[in-house]
Design a protein around this motif. Sequence first.
Motif: not given
Length: 360
Positions: A236-239, A283-295
């Motif tokens: 469900h996403g999280v900040s 996607s907006p929440g997932g993008l931030e996680i993906a970018y910051n953790l180099y997924a």
Amino acid sequence: MSLSVKSLNGDTSFLLVFSPPVAPLSSPGLFPGSFTILLDPWLVGPSIILNSIFSISEQKAQPCISHLKELDHEPDLILISQHKPDHCHEETLRQLPPDCESTILAIPPAAKKIRSWKHFRPELVHALPKYVEGDAQSIYRIVLPPPTPRGSCGQVTVTWMPAKRDIAGVHHAIGITYRPPCTVLSLGNSAHYLDLPMSPPASPGSPMTIASSPRTIVPAPYNDREKTLSVIYSPHGVSYDIIRPYATSHLVSEAALPLTALLHSFDCVENPWWLGGNISAGSPGGLEIAYNLYAKAWISAHDAEKDNRGWAVMQTRIGQHAVDEVKEMLQQGHGSKSKNTMKTVVVSLASGEQHRIERG
């Protein structure tokens, strides 16, 4: 070393198989040192909240298996991320025999719910600890013995990162890492092990002894510690602010970056505020996680089409994002991380499909 992610129902039921880099060729089934995690199994029947008048959901796609006994191996760990029935599904979980050997690890409300069924042995059901930076006890640890008497133990870690002031009670992330047991192989024959002194397992607190010091995320191979596979499961996403302390301490100290896989929704789901407001960050929440953790991989979770009925879903609004749209969002870059630095593979798995991520 690799991670295989298989979707069992096209939604949030996944089978994760972590495999070590090497193993004897003669070993049957899974390699020694492999570890399997079953996430939120829902294979049969509807998901009902309170009653069918309030909310009932049925899967439109047929799960690739109809019974947990159809899995090739009994999972090492069954992970339940929510107490709601589309994640903690009683009919499916009761397919496991009461004498099963799988450990069941669930967020506290789900663990309480599972214990109330009195189906499983109490010692098998554990509440997932909430992550606290610098507290080694806030991470659940499983030691993996080496495949030969001469070697060092591996470790699986799991922890829970809930959002603050979450009305719906669905926004959180579960962090998983897998470090395989180690054995040194003969250079002349990769099937023969060298006879080395036994290495004791690491102290449970040792990975966290420097967790409280300031850290910068440095993805491997720039980190010279032994590599570790890592997963963030947040359907469900999280900040990312909730995940950051875990990433900058535990994932860095475990050499677990870049993130191996992010399991996160693509679609945004909104309810009126009195019904929980935002249900899925998408996607907006997932993008931030993906970018910051180099997924390395972003796999869609909780985006399957379902037949949702009842008073609770009458005003639900869904903003869908296809794989190509998510890829385009990633390619546009984010802050200082340009599109040239992002090599995330974006995947949506239908029921029965799997995706394998290798890490050298």
